[in-house]
Design a protein around this motif. Structure first.
Motif, mmCIF file in Angstrom:
data_model
loop_
_atom_site.group_PDB
_atom_site.id
_atom_site.type_symbol
_atom_site.label_atom_id
_atom_site.label_comp_id
_atom_site.label_asym_id
_atom_site.label_seq_id
_atom_site.Cartn_x
_atom_site.Cartn_y
_atom_site.Cartn_z
ATOM 1 N N ILE A 29 0.834 -1.210 0.000
ATOM 2 C CA ILE A 29 0.000 0.000 0.000
ATOM 3 C C ILE A 29 0.864 1.252 0.000
ATOM 4 C CG2 ILE A 29 -1.609 1.343 1.426
ATOM 5 C CD1 ILE A 29 -2.754 -1.521 2.229
ATOM 6 N N PRO A 62 -7.241 0.580 4.042
ATOM 7 C CA PRO A 62 -6.972 -0.067 2.750
ATOM 8 C C PRO A 62 -6.736 -1.565 2.871
ATOM 9 C CG PRO A 62 -5.149 1.379 3.398
ATOM 10 C CD PRO A 62 -6.277 1.675 4.313
ATOM 11 N N CYS A 65 -9.992 -3.303 2.773
ATOM 12 C CA CYS A 65 -10.531 -3.327 1.414
ATOM 13 C C CYS A 65 -9.924 -4.471 0.606
ATOM 14 C CB CYS A 65 -10.260 -1.986 0.736
ATOM 15 S SG CYS A 65 -10.883 -1.868 -0.949
ATOM 16 N N ALA A 83 -8.458 0.934 -2.492
ATOM 17 C CA ALA A 83 -7.777 0.930 -1.191
ATOM 18 C C ALA A 83 -7.007 2.237 -0.993
ATOM 19 C CB ALA A 83 -6.847 -0.268 -1.089
ATOM 20 N N CYS A 84 -6.304 2.676 -2.025
ATOM 21 C CA CYS A 84 -5.572 3.949 -1.952
ATOM 22 C C CYS A 84 -6.535 5.118 -1.786
ATOM 23 C CB CYS A 84 -4.730 4.145 -3.211
ATOM 24 S SG CYS A 84 -3.309 3.040 -3.350
ATOM 25 N N GLU A 87 -7.685 5.492 1.733
ATOM 26 C CA GLU A 87 -6.674 6.117 2.596
ATOM 27 C C GLU A 87 -6.583 7.612 2.321
ATOM 28 O OE1 GLU A 87 -3.831 5.729 5.762
ATOM 29 O OE2 GLU A 87 -5.521 4.551 5.035
ATOM 30 N N CYS A 202 -14.833 0.497 3.461
ATOM 31 C CA CYS A 202 -13.615 -0.260 3.155
ATOM 32 C C CYS A 202 -13.938 -1.729 2.895
ATOM 33 C CB CYS A 202 -12.626 -0.166 4.319
ATOM 34 S SG CYS A 202 -12.006 1.494 4.649
#
Length: 308
Positions: A29, A62, A65, A83-84, A87, A202
């Motif tokens: 991530i 994330p 997710c 996911a990004c 965040e 998420c």
């Protein structure tokens, strides 16, 4: 931390190394976040956005997710842009929450808060930039997912981040500050929206991307609602029991601000019991998934055992 759990009488006991899982996922991530946001003109706003986005943290949102996408039969690559984005939205909420007009904090994740480095004006704009870029990033970077599922993901996340979710919870939190008659119902509303809505997104968005059924999405939604509330209860406890060094932010600020918290209504021991019960109820929702749910089950346990 290793979770050993009995998933049912017909299945052998399975073990899951959460520590290794979290480290590997966090590393992936961090790489994705770094490449997602290059510095271009005007440099200051991108530097401010990156300052808070890349400041560390557990990256729990994330990771949730990615885990839910894989549980539902998808891949981490399918879910990484979302996911990004999650965040990015979470970071926006932290930047804005730390502002003098909100919770007025000088430290976040062990570093000076965004407005202490860049000023209130740039901090506000950095949060705005992260929020809007999050949706662009999902729309333009998601691959190997049917367009309808991408659209559904964007719509779900937008609701979670808006006035019916995160922002709405923040408004009621601000309005309740300093009041002594805040009810448990109001406190539950605040945290189901301010904290829980994004955590729920998420988990649910990861599964949407993988094409999960409506029944599975409902199970995952209930799981996430419970761990979201447990997460906030533990946060309230840590605000009282942990040090600034452990938290990476100012300790004891809820009491100083006159906020009603779960420990102020229930006491610390009952708050811990309630958090544990919520996690147990959350885990029960995932029994149908068998060993595929091990990462989410382990993360649920981690929420109540964490120290920051």
């Amino acid at each position: 931390m290793v979770l050993a759990t009995e998933m049912g009488s017909s299945q052998p006991e399975s073990s899951f190394d959460l520590s290794t899982y979290l480290v590997k996922r966090k590393e992936a991530i961090e790489v994705a976040l770094d490449s997602a946001l290059p510095v271009i003109y005007p440099e200051k706003i991108y530097e401010a956005m990156r300052y808070s986005l890349l400041a560390g943290g557990k990256r729990l949102r994330p990771i949730l997710c990615l885990a839910s996408c894989e549980l539902a039969g998808g891949t981490a690559d399918m879910a990484m842009p979302t996911a990004c984005a999650l965040e990015m939205i979470h970071t926006m909420s932290l930047i804005h929450d730390d502002l003098p007009a909100m919770d007025n904090d000088d430290y976040r994740r062990g570093k000076l808060t965004n407005h202490k480095v860049y000023g209130d004006d740039i901090a506000i704009l950095a949060g705005d930039g992260l929020l809007t870029y999050a949706f662009e990033f999902i729309a333009t970077k998601t691959e190997n997912v049917p367009p309808q599922q991408v659209l559904q993901t964007i719509a779900y996340l937008a609701r979670a981040a808006g006035a019916g979710g995160l922002i709405g919870g923040q408004v009621v939190d601000v309005e309740s500050e300093g009041k002594t008659d805040v009810s448990l119902e109001t406190l539950n509303y605040i945290h189901a929206h301010k904290t829980g809505a994004l955590l729920e997104a998420c988990v649910v968005c990861g599964a949407i991307l993988a094409g999960a059924s409506a029944a599975d999405l409902q199970r995952l939604s209930r799981f996430a609602q419970n761990i979201g509330l447990a997460f906030q209860i533990v946060d309230d406890i840590l605000d009282i029991t942990a040090t600034q060094e452990q938290l990476g932010k100012t300790a004891g600020k809820d009491v100083k601000a006159g906020k009603v918290t779960f420990p102020s209504l229930w006491g610390i021991e009952e708050s811990r019991r309630q958090a544990s019960q919520l996690v147990a109820d959350a885990k029960a929702q995932l029994a149908v998934f068998g060993s595929k749910a091990l990462p989410l089950l382990a993360i649920a346990d981690f929420i109540t055992s964490r120290s920051n």
